[in-house]
Design an enzyme around this catalytic site. Structure first.
Site, mmCIF file in Angstrom:
data_model
loop_
_atom_site.group_PDB
_atom_site.id
_atom_site.type_symbol
_atom_site.label_atom_id
_atom_site.label_comp_id
_atom_site.label_asym_id
_atom_site.label_seq_id
_atom_site.Cartn_x
_atom_site.Cartn_y
_atom_site.Cartn_z
ATOM 1 N N ASN A 1 2.688 -8.689 1.579
ATOM 2 C CA ASN A 1 3.523 -7.700 1.294
ATOM 3 C C ASN A 1 3.090 -7.372 -0.233
ATOM 4 O O ASN A 1 3.630 -8.100 -1.095
ATOM 5 C CB ASN A 1 4.923 -7.947 1.508
ATOM 6 N N LYS B 1 4.133 -5.050 -1.752
ATOM 7 C CA LYS B 1 5.154 -4.178 -2.429
ATOM 8 C C LYS B 1 4.752 -2.806 -3.327
ATOM 9 O O LYS B 1 3.564 -2.382 -2.776
ATOM 10 C CB LYS B 1 6.167 -4.935 -3.457
ATOM 11 N N HIS C 1 13.314 -4.982 4.602
ATOM 12 C CA HIS C 1 13.068 -6.081 3.632
ATOM 13 C C HIS C 1 14.315 -5.758 2.691
ATOM 14 O O HIS C 1 14.991 -4.801 2.549
ATOM 15 C CB HIS C 1 11.867 -5.617 2.895
ATOM 16 N N GLU D 1 14.645 -5.787 -0.435
ATOM 17 C CA GLU D 1 14.543 -4.764 -1.476
ATOM 18 C C GLU D 1 14.774 -3.483 -1.126
ATOM 19 O O GLU D 1 15.422 -2.567 -1.760
ATOM 20 C CB GLU D 1 13.148 -4.860 -1.976
ATOM 21 N N GLU E 1 13.670 -14.260 4.853
ATOM 22 C CA GLU E 1 13.417 -14.283 3.421
ATOM 23 C C GLU E 1 14.726 -14.416 2.415
ATOM 24 O O GLU E 1 15.587 -13.313 2.366
ATOM 25 C CB GLU E 1 12.787 -13.135 2.968
ATOM 26 N N GLY F 1 10.440 -13.909 -5.159
ATOM 27 C CA GLY F 1 9.953 -13.587 -6.709
ATOM 28 C C GLY F 1 10.583 -14.834 -7.807
ATOM 29 O O GLY F 1 10.329 -14.288 -8.923
ATOM 30 N N SER G 1 8.651 -16.916 -2.520
ATOM 31 C CA SER G 1 7.796 -17.738 -3.341
ATOM 32 C C SER G 1 6.907 -18.962 -2.500
ATOM 33 O O SER G 1 6.938 -19.891 -2.853
ATOM 34 C CB SER G 1 8.839 -18.594 -4.050
ATOM 35 N N GLY H 1 4.761 -12.374 -0.928
ATOM 36 C CA GLY H 1 4.574 -11.359 -2.011
ATOM 37 C C GLY H 1 3.469 -11.406 -2.812
ATOM 38 O O GLY H 1 2.542 -11.320 -2.685
ATOM 39 N N GLY H 2 3.847 -12.083 -4.098
ATOM 40 C CA GLY H 2 3.051 -12.033 -5.215
ATOM 41 C C GLY H 2 1.845 -12.670 -4.912
ATOM 42 O O GLY H 2 0.846 -12.330 -5.359
HETATM 43 P P1 13P Z 1 7.382 -13.399 -3.238
HETATM 44 O O1 13P Z 1 6.402 -14.341 -2.431
HETATM 45 O O2 13P Z 1 6.669 -12.712 -4.355
HETATM 46 O O3 13P Z 1 8.523 -14.354 -3.545
HETATM 47 O O4 13P Z 1 7.949 -12.430 -2.163
HETATM 48 C C1 13P Z 1 8.490 -12.685 -0.891
HETATM 49 C C2 13P Z 1 8.669 -11.289 -0.262
HETATM 50 O O5 13P Z 1 9.616 -10.665 -0.521
HETATM 51 C C3 13P Z 1 7.572 -10.874 0.853
HETATM 52 O O6 13P Z 1 7.952 -9.697 1.332
#
Ligand code: 13P
Length: 246
Positions: free
Chosen positions: A8, A10, A92, A94, A162, A168, A207, A228-229
């Site tokens: 993702n 983002k 999600h 967020e 998640e 993050g 993470s 994510g990252g």
């Molecule tokens: P991170 O892997 O950056 O922690 O993000 C996870 C996430 O929200 C994937 O949708």
């Protein structure tokens, strides 16, 4: 079932970031797991073009529950499909936090995605206060019940667990905690979609990195990751793909 490595992006990435996709495909032309990247909507068509004929699938990060109409700034599932998407992330944390998305709205969006012939990647997860309060299973059980459309199948639904506090932050639940939640989700899904529950991929997200991927993927009922990252860099996401393919 085939495991799923999902990324993702983002709100990250412009056309220059597609170089990472080329590097990923060069390093992992035929992985044993499925590979999905969900870039910002502006990049879906270009990424789908770059991924043509490869093992990489492309997805959206959200959509509107309606197919078309007067909804300025929104995108429908059919439009994402037209741009080359095969999956859409929904609910999600967020979006639940930034846009006040409720379980009912997430379910309506998931119905639209499935109705358009795409796969819904439904996200759930507890906050840190909820985990500290011993509410984790109650919260995610309620989110699952409220967000998963009736009649969803292993071919139309993926669920991503998640924990909000793990996104993050570099922090993750213990392997025991991840195992507890995933076993709980598999069981709860049986009540919602019956025998299909055994084939629905349950992703862990929060993470996930090359350094912790293998141990997390060894936990029962973890069928992949939503990253994510670490999905922004071909080397990191590729290492996660490799861990899932082992
Ligand atoms: P991170 O892997 O950056 O922690 O993000 C996870 C996430 O929200 C994937 O949708």
């Amino acid at each position: 079932m085939k495991k799923l490595a999902a990324g993702n992006w983002k709100m990250n990435g412009t056309a220059a970031a597609l170089a990472e996709v080329e590097a990923l495909l060069a390093a992992h032309p035929a992985p044993a797991c499925e590979m999905l990247l969900c870039p910002p909507a502006t990049l879906i068509a270009q990424m789908a073009q770059a991924a043509r004929g490869s093992a990489l699938m492309v997805g959206g990060q959200d959509c509107h529950p309606k197919a078309s109409g007067a909804h300025t700034g929104d995108i429908s599932a059919a439009m994402l499909k037209d741009a080359g998407a095969s999956h859409v992330i929904l609910g999600h944390s967020e979006r639940r936090a930034d846009h006040g998305e409720t379980d009912a709205l997430v379910r309506a969006k998931a119905e639209a995605v499935i109705g358009a012939g795409l796969m819904a990647v439904v996200c759930i997860g507890e906050t840190e206060a909820e985990r500290d309060g011993g509410q984790t299973l109650t919260v995610i059980g309620g989110q699952l019940d409220g967000s998963v459309p009736a009649g969803a199948t292993a071919a139309t639904l993926v669920v991503a667990y998640e924990p909000v506090w793990a996104i993050g932050t570099g922090r993750t639940p213990t392997l025991t905690e991840i195992g507890e939640v995933h076993a709980f989700l598999r069981d709860r899904l049986r009540g919602l979609v019956g025998g299909e529950a055994d084939g629905v991929r349950l992703l862990y997200g929060g993470s996930v990195k090359p350094s912790n991927a293998a141990e997390i993927f060894a936990v029962p009922h973890v069928d992949g990751a939503l990253v994510g990252g670490a999905s922004l860099k071909a080397a990191d996401f590729g290492a996660i793909v490799a861990a899932l393919s082992a």
